[in-house]
Enzyme design. Structure first.
Site, PDB file in Angstrom:
ATOM      1  N   ASP A  22       0.864  -1.232   0.027  1.00 54.73           N
ATOM      2  CA  ASP A  22       0.010  -0.011  -0.073  1.00 54.73           C
ATOM      3  C   ASP A  22       0.772   1.174   0.018  1.00 54.73           C
ATOM      4  O   ASP A  22       1.977   1.237   0.540  1.00 54.73           O
ATOM      5  CB  ASP A  22      -0.992  -0.035   1.240  1.00 54.73           C
ATOM      6  CG  ASP A  22      -1.936   1.041   1.119  1.00 54.73           C
ATOM      7  OD1 ASP A  22      -2.307   1.396   0.009  1.00 54.73           O
ATOM      8  OD2 ASP A  22      -2.633   1.469   1.914  1.00 54.73           O
ATOM      9  N   HIS A  39       2.542   3.263  -8.933  1.00 53.37           N
ATOM     10  CA  HIS A  39       2.661   2.087  -9.363  1.00 53.37           C
ATOM     11  C   HIS A  39       3.955   1.321 -10.026  1.00 53.37           C
ATOM     12  O   HIS A  39       4.321   0.311  -9.807  1.00 53.37           O
ATOM     13  CB  HIS A  39       1.365   1.562 -10.016  1.00 53.37           C
ATOM     14  CG  HIS A  39      -0.029   2.164  -9.523  1.00 53.37           C
ATOM     15  ND1 HIS A  39      -0.401   1.556  -8.103  1.00 53.37           N
ATOM     16  CD2 HIS A  39      -1.057   2.649  -9.781  1.00 53.37           C
ATOM     17  CE1 HIS A  39      -1.476   2.228  -7.746  1.00 53.37           C
ATOM     18  NE2 HIS A  39      -1.815   2.859  -8.682  1.00 53.37           N
ATOM     19  N   LEU A 133      10.685 -20.574  -4.113  1.00 46.31           N
ATOM     20  CA  LEU A 133       9.390 -19.844  -3.549  1.00 46.31           C
ATOM     21  C   LEU A 133       8.366 -19.800  -4.566  1.00 46.31           C
ATOM     22  O   LEU A 133       8.406 -19.741  -5.759  1.00 46.31           O
ATOM     23  CB  LEU A 133      10.056 -18.402  -3.564  1.00 46.31           C
ATOM     24  CG  LEU A 133       9.065 -17.190  -3.173  1.00 46.31           C
ATOM     25  CD1 LEU A 133       8.734 -17.258  -1.697  1.00 46.31           C
ATOM     26  CD2 LEU A 133       9.633 -15.977  -3.577  1.00 46.31           C
TER      27      LEU A 133
HETATM   28  C1  FPP Z   1      -1.887   0.224  -3.340  1.00 44.69           C
HETATM   29  O1  FPP Z   1      -1.524   1.433  -3.533  1.00 44.69           O
HETATM   30  C2  FPP Z   1      -1.353  -0.833  -4.607  1.00 44.69           C
HETATM   31  C3  FPP Z   1      -1.991  -1.225  -5.462  1.00 44.69           C
HETATM   32  C4  FPP Z   1      -3.432  -1.040  -5.471  1.00 44.69           C
HETATM   33  C5  FPP Z   1      -1.401  -1.991  -6.638  1.00 44.69           C
HETATM   34  C6  FPP Z   1      -0.141  -2.679  -6.459  1.00 44.69           C
HETATM   35  C7  FPP Z   1       0.489  -2.644  -7.266  1.00 44.69           C
HETATM   36  C8  FPP Z   1       2.075  -2.735  -7.776  1.00 44.69           C
HETATM   37  C9  FPP Z   1       2.953  -2.636  -6.616  1.00 44.69           C
HETATM   38  C10 FPP Z   1       2.505  -2.886  -9.145  1.00 44.69           C
HETATM   39  C11 FPP Z   1       2.127  -4.187 -10.034  1.00 44.69           C
HETATM   40  C12 FPP Z   1       2.263  -5.311  -9.203  1.00 44.69           C
HETATM   41  C13 FPP Z   1       2.997  -6.469  -9.685  1.00 44.69           C
HETATM   42  C14 FPP Z   1       2.674  -7.754  -9.096  1.00 44.69           C
HETATM   43  C15 FPP Z   1       3.648  -6.331 -10.965  1.00 44.69           C
HETATM   44  P1  FPP Z   1      -2.376   2.619  -3.564  1.00 44.69           P
HETATM   45  O2  FPP Z   1      -2.596   2.782  -4.848  1.00 44.69           O
HETATM   46  O3  FPP Z   1      -3.735   2.185  -2.809  1.00 44.69           O
HETATM   47  O4  FPP Z   1      -1.840   3.770  -2.744  1.00 44.69           O
HETATM   48  P2  FPP Z   1      -2.474   4.946  -2.041  1.00 44.69           P
HETATM   49  O5  FPP Z   1      -3.204   4.121  -0.625  1.00 44.69           O
HETATM   50  O6  FPP Z   1      -1.324   5.777  -1.525  1.00 44.69           O
HETATM   51  O7  FPP Z   1      -3.438   5.431  -2.718  1.00 44.69           O
END
Ligand code: FPP
Length: 246
Positions: A22, A39, A133
């Site tokens: 997050d 992201h 893993l």
């Molecule tokens: C949460 O941050 C993150 C996500 C919803 C997406 C996670 C995706 C990645 C790390 C990139 C791609 C993943 C892979 C496995 C290739 P948020 O957007 O909710 O952040 P915020 O809470 O600050 O708004």
């Protein structure tokens, strides 16, 4: 000063760690950039933590990459996350193979765009013989969705006479979940300072240790992961028993 890694007791590591990644959006906004930029940088952290888990010899790492609820985000962000997934899987499959990592996915596969599903299935197939893993990506996943799906499948099996109501135990229910081939996580980590579980592995974390880090996901590095593992090793896991019984 040595790394926190040196303080870890290698035969007391969790077998399975689940992570709620997050803070991508906030990380990007702090830098005056779009959430998508966050992201993109989140991928670096995914790579780091997967590598750390593989190096330590953990059995399972499960990452919450996209929740059922994330479909409600602006279409542009959803599209960007989907293409990021495709490009990351395309570019990382070779590394997964090299490091003996097996890719697995949980969630609503039919809900994903066809090209994303195809890439995932190709990579899962290519890495299926790997014995190191198991990296599980939770995509279009939510626990309530999973539990409802399991319940529907059980109802069908009861209707078809494949099972009986009084045969449904905790263990049997488990076999209907998308995580049927994974042990329960001993440790769940959430980054970015939020103190919530957000519909992730609710059944599976009944006895998991929870660890919350203030670090925003794109900044999350191996040392942060070791710190969580070290904290886990200091905890006493009682599973309902008393301290004296352990
Ligand atoms: C949460 O941050 C993150 C996500 C919803 C997406 C996670 C995706 C990645 C790390 C990139 C791609 C993943 C892979 C496995 C290739 P948020 O957007 O909710 O952040 P915020 O809470 O600050 O708004």
């Amino acid at each position: 000063m040595g790394s926190i890694k040196d303080q870890l007791i290698l035969d007391k590591l969790p077998r399975h760690v689940a992570v709620i990644m997050d803070g991508n959006g906030r990380w990007a906004q702090k830098k005056g950039n779009s959430r998508i930029f966050g992201h993109q940088h989140g991928v670096t952290a995914v790579r780091e933590i997967t590598e750390a888990a593989a190096e330590l010899g953990l059995g399972y790492l499960t990452l919450y990459a996209f929740s059922t609820e994330n479909w409600r985000r602006p279409q542009r962000e959803v599209n960007a996350l989907m293409s990021l997934l495709v490009s990351t899987i395309s570019s990382e499959t070779k590394t997964l193979l090299k490091n003996n990592v097996k890719l697995n996915t949980i969630g609503c596969k039919e809900c994903l765009p066809k090209n994303v599903l195809k890439k995932l299935e190709d990579s899962e197939k290519a890495t299926s013989e790997n014995t190191g893993l198991t990296l599980t990506l939770a995509l279009s996943y939510s626990s309530r969705w999973e539990i409802v799906e399991a319940t529907k499948k059980i109802a069908v099996d009861i209707q078809n006479g494949k099972t009986k109501t009084n045969e449904i135990t905790d263990e049997v229910f488990n076999t209907y979940l998308t995580t049927y081939n994974l042990p329960d996580p001993e440790l769940m980590i959430r980054t970015s300072g939020e103190l919530r579980i957000s519909n992730f592995l609710l059944w599976q974390i009944a006895y998991s240790e929870l660890y919350f880090s203030e670090v925003l996901w794109p900044d999350y590095r191996k040392e942060d992961f070791y710190e969580a593992l070290l904290d886990y090793q200091k905890r006493e896991r009682r599973f309902g028993k008393t301290s004296q019984q352990i």
